[in-house]
Scaffold this motif. Structure first.
Motif, mmCIF file in Angstrom:
data_model
loop_
_atom_site.group_PDB
_atom_site.id
_atom_site.type_symbol
_atom_site.label_atom_id
_atom_site.label_comp_id
_atom_site.label_asym_id
_atom_site.label_seq_id
_atom_site.Cartn_x
_atom_site.Cartn_y
_atom_site.Cartn_z
ATOM 1 N N LEU A 238 -51.415 4.599 91.411
ATOM 2 C CA LEU A 238 -50.708 4.691 90.355
ATOM 3 C C LEU A 238 -51.021 3.343 89.433
ATOM 4 O O LEU A 238 -50.834 3.214 88.197
ATOM 5 C CB LEU A 238 -49.398 4.844 90.555
ATOM 6 C CG LEU A 238 -48.285 5.160 89.781
ATOM 7 C CD1 LEU A 238 -48.884 6.504 88.761
ATOM 8 C CD2 LEU A 238 -46.805 5.782 90.293
ATOM 9 N N THR B 69 -50.697 5.372 97.223
ATOM 10 C CA THR B 69 -50.001 6.294 96.159
ATOM 11 C C THR B 69 -49.504 5.001 95.236
ATOM 12 O O THR B 69 -49.941 5.284 94.211
ATOM 13 C CB THR B 69 -49.136 7.089 96.330
ATOM 14 O OG1 THR B 69 -49.541 8.067 97.604
ATOM 15 C CG2 THR B 69 -48.537 7.848 95.311
ATOM 16 N N MET C 231 -49.385 11.086 88.494
ATOM 17 C CA MET C 231 -49.861 11.455 89.675
ATOM 18 C C MET C 231 -50.451 12.782 89.656
ATOM 19 O O MET C 231 -51.346 13.108 90.455
ATOM 20 C CB MET C 231 -48.649 11.199 90.689
ATOM 21 C CG MET C 231 -48.128 9.889 90.995
ATOM 22 S SD MET C 231 -49.481 8.995 91.268
ATOM 23 C CE MET C 231 -50.443 9.655 92.639
ATOM 24 N N GLU D 36 -52.174 14.598 92.711
ATOM 25 C CA GLU D 36 -51.109 14.406 94.060
ATOM 26 C C GLU D 36 -49.885 14.975 93.184
ATOM 27 O O GLU D 36 -49.459 14.520 92.387
ATOM 28 C CB GLU D 36 -51.085 12.869 94.151
ATOM 29 C CG GLU D 36 -51.975 12.725 95.612
ATOM 30 C CD GLU D 36 -51.518 11.363 96.184
ATOM 31 O OE1 GLU D 36 -50.227 11.534 96.619
ATOM 32 O OE2 GLU D 36 -52.226 10.476 96.327
#
Ligand code: GDP
Length: 616
Positions: A66, A62, A45, A50
């Protein structure tokens, strides 16, 4: 096959795999599913720009980002799906009657009384409660347990029961609906004949209609001078409630709650409306299921909850789970204070024996043993905690994500609630919004509620229950409604110029309202020396000139004032001999830019971050 890597971080092998994750999962949850180390996902990440900690609950985007990077397919599971699956693991389900048509028997309708303040909701509930004393049950209704049952006759000899929810007002109605509990079958809309249709009358009506609940209108206070029941009928036709005597299909009953006039007729109208427009049947022979209507902590008895049995029969001694509370039915009381041994469909009962206080609107079900009840309750509690964290981050339905919802076929309507400072502006805004044309006509805009004044908690709960967006024009949200909106993930958009409101909503409908990002410079570092390492490649010995350099952020390399490489990542960062997460202005550090090795003395490394731009 070699595991893939980005920026030198080895990615866990997860190719092709499908993982199911509850909404609001953390990277640790994700890692667990694919058998990876959570720290490696944090690193991934970071490379994607992030900063996320391993245990922090993250948003859908998110998780999807991912997943894409790890080459796995992620399925994000909604709380409802999750609860269904949770119950399935115990071979249970909630919400459907067991068996077939032949197992269903007619059950009483469940009724809520709504209407404008002071129009007589409380008085009417009292009158109905007292009316019942005459028609049976010694002792009358003595306990206020949040609901009670009365008898009606409806033209036949046979007595028919009706269950009343004893909390007047649409707040209770809507807050339950917002929690997914559709308890009410029929709404009685109380309108005072001497006062006519008022803002909360319309609000209540909107709430009932949004829930698809049939309405019976009680025209109250006909004993009063100046009472004009015909006027009320006329006024309500404008809102789609046309009285039967005018050729419509809504039953209007003139009553006086004070003088006990028309109460029986009103009860009959409820039964007739139920018979005409609803098929209210339930299986009485199965483990009980239903919804909590009210619950509190009693000093002597501990947690007590009034539950409405919706199907099956609840018995003393049953193990139950209700939301995230569980326990055993030790004592069961009805509204007369009588101890019951069993309660069938549409029967409200007060239950003593839960270990904690459930929330109004939580569903309950009987399970085979205490252990199962406890496990379900504990898993729900953990899930609710995660979900709450996730909700705070992102509105569940907003102007910005409407296109996704439309594309996914989940919606073809944008629902709005409009609140404004004066009725003129509310009307003007609504008119203008309804004129917005969307190419292809795939999306419709519908205003489910409008009103004058500040945005209230009731507006927020209606929006939450209906997945609507609130538009505030020259008004603010009161403190509590702001909090409720954050908690429930309801988007409120404030405007003071009609034109701007129209423009943004139109843009949202047409999918143009993507979040805007802006680049924020974090810091610069000047290269003083370069070393090469067999393990890392080129390492630049730098002096941080401005701001700070943070590991994992994006960067670019500048040579003689020109950008040589625009898209780099600060892959590793060292201060003396140690790894550092960030190094501030005035300090020396070692920087490695991953696979990019063309670094020279006097180059400048500039780092930046993309941040979502707040809208004006
Ligand atoms: P709520 O705010 O809708 O619950 O209204 P209430 O039930 O508290 O009633 C408001 C006021 O109207 C009280 O003073 C009641 O006594 C009065 N009221 C309610 N029903 C009637 C009625 O049928 N006739 C008359 N004259 N007064 C009524």
């Amino acid at each position: 096959m070699q595991a893939p890597s980005i920026g030198g971080v080895q990615l866990p092998r997860g190719q092709g795999q499908t993982v199911r994750l509850p909404r609001g999962s953390s990277l640790t949850d994700f890692a667990e599913k694919i058998g990876a180390n959570p720290a490696s996902l944090v690193a991934v990440m970071m490379h994607l720009g992030e900063m996320v900690t391993a245990t922090q609950s993250v948003g859908d985007e998110t998780l999807e980002l991912l997943a894409q990077e790890l080459n796995v397919v992620v399925e994000i599971v909604s709380p409802e799906d999750e609860d269904r699956e949770l119950l399935e693991t115990f071979d249970l389900s909630w919400g459907e009657d067991e068996g077939g048509e032949e197992d269903l028997v007619i059950r009483p309708p469940v009724v809520t009384v709504m209407g404008h303040v002071d129009h007589g909701k409380t008085k009417l509930l009292d009158a109905i409660r007292n009316e019942n004393v005459a028609s049976g049950e010694a002792g009358g209704i003595t306990q206020h347990i949040g609901a009670y049952q009365v008898m009606a006759h409806a033209g036949e000899d046979k007595e028919r029961r009706i269950t009343f929810i004893d909390t007047p007002g649409h707040e209770a109605f809507t807050s339950m609906r917002a929690r997914g509990a559709q308890v009410t079958d029929i709404a009685i809309l109380v309108v005072a004949a001497d006062d006519g249709v008022k803002p909360q009358t319309i609000e209540a009506l909107n709430h009932a209609q949004a829930a698809g609940v049939p309405i019976v209108v009680a025209v109250n206070k006909i004993d009063k001078e100046g009472a004009d029941p015909a006027k009320v009928r006329g006024q309500l036709t404008e809102y789609g409630l046309v009285a039967e005597e005018y050729g419509g299909d809504t039953m209007f009953v003139d009553i006086s709650a004070k003088q006990h006039l028309g109460i029986e007729e009103l009860l009959d109208a409820v039964i007739l409306t139920a018979d005409a427009s609803l098929d209210l049947r339930a299986n009485p022979v199965q483990d009980a299921q239903g919804v909590a209507i009210e619950a509190h902590l009693d000093r002597g008895r501990g947690p007590v909850a009034t539950v409405l049995v919706q199907r099956g029969t609840l018995r003393a001694g049953d193990s139950i789970v209700c939301g995230d509370a569980f326990g055993r039915v030790r004592v069961m009381l009805d509204e007369h204070g009588n101890t019951l041994t069993e309660a069938g469909p549409a029967r409200p009962v007060m239950v003593v024996g839960l270990t904690s206080v459930p929330g109004a609107g939580d569903n309950f079900l009987v399970v085979s043993e205490d252990r199962v009840a406890r496990q379900i309750a504990e898993r729900r509690e953990a899930r609710e905690r995660n979900a709450q964290l996730a909700r705070q981050r992102k509105p569940r339905f907003s102007l910005e994500n409407i296109q996704e919802a439309l594309a996914a076929g989940q919606r073809d309507e944008l629902l709005l609630i409009i609140k404004g400072d004066v009725s003129g502006s509310v009307e003007a805004l609504e008119d203008a919004l309804l004129k917005i044309e969307v190419p292809g006509d795939e999306v419709h805009l519908r205003v489910i509620h409008r009103g004058v004044g500040a945005i209230t908690e009731s507006d927020v709960s209606l929006a939450a229950a209906s997945d609507a967006i609130i538009v505030g024009f020259n008004v603010r949200a009161e403190g509590k409604s702001r909090e409720a909106a954050d908690r429930e993930g309801v988007e409120i958009r404030f405007y003071s110029v009609i034109y701007q409101a129209i423009e943004e909503i139109e843009a949202g409908l047409k999918g143009m309202l993507k979040p805007e990002y802006e680049e924020v410079q974090l810091g610069t570092a000047e290269v003083r020396a370069t070393f090469s390492s067999s393990k890392f490649g080129t390492i630049a010995g730098c002096m941080v000139r401005t701001g700070l350099i943070r590991r994992g952020t994006k960067g670019r390399l500048i040579r003689d004032g020109a950008v040589v490489q625009p898209n780099l990542t600060i892959d590793s960062l060292r201060r003396e001999k140690d790894d550092a997460t960030e190094v501030r202005e005035g300090f020396e550090c070692g920087i490695n830019l991953g696979s990019f090795n063309d670094i020279k003395v006097d180059d400048v490394i500039e780092t930046f971050e993309m941040r979502e731009k707040p809208r004006a």
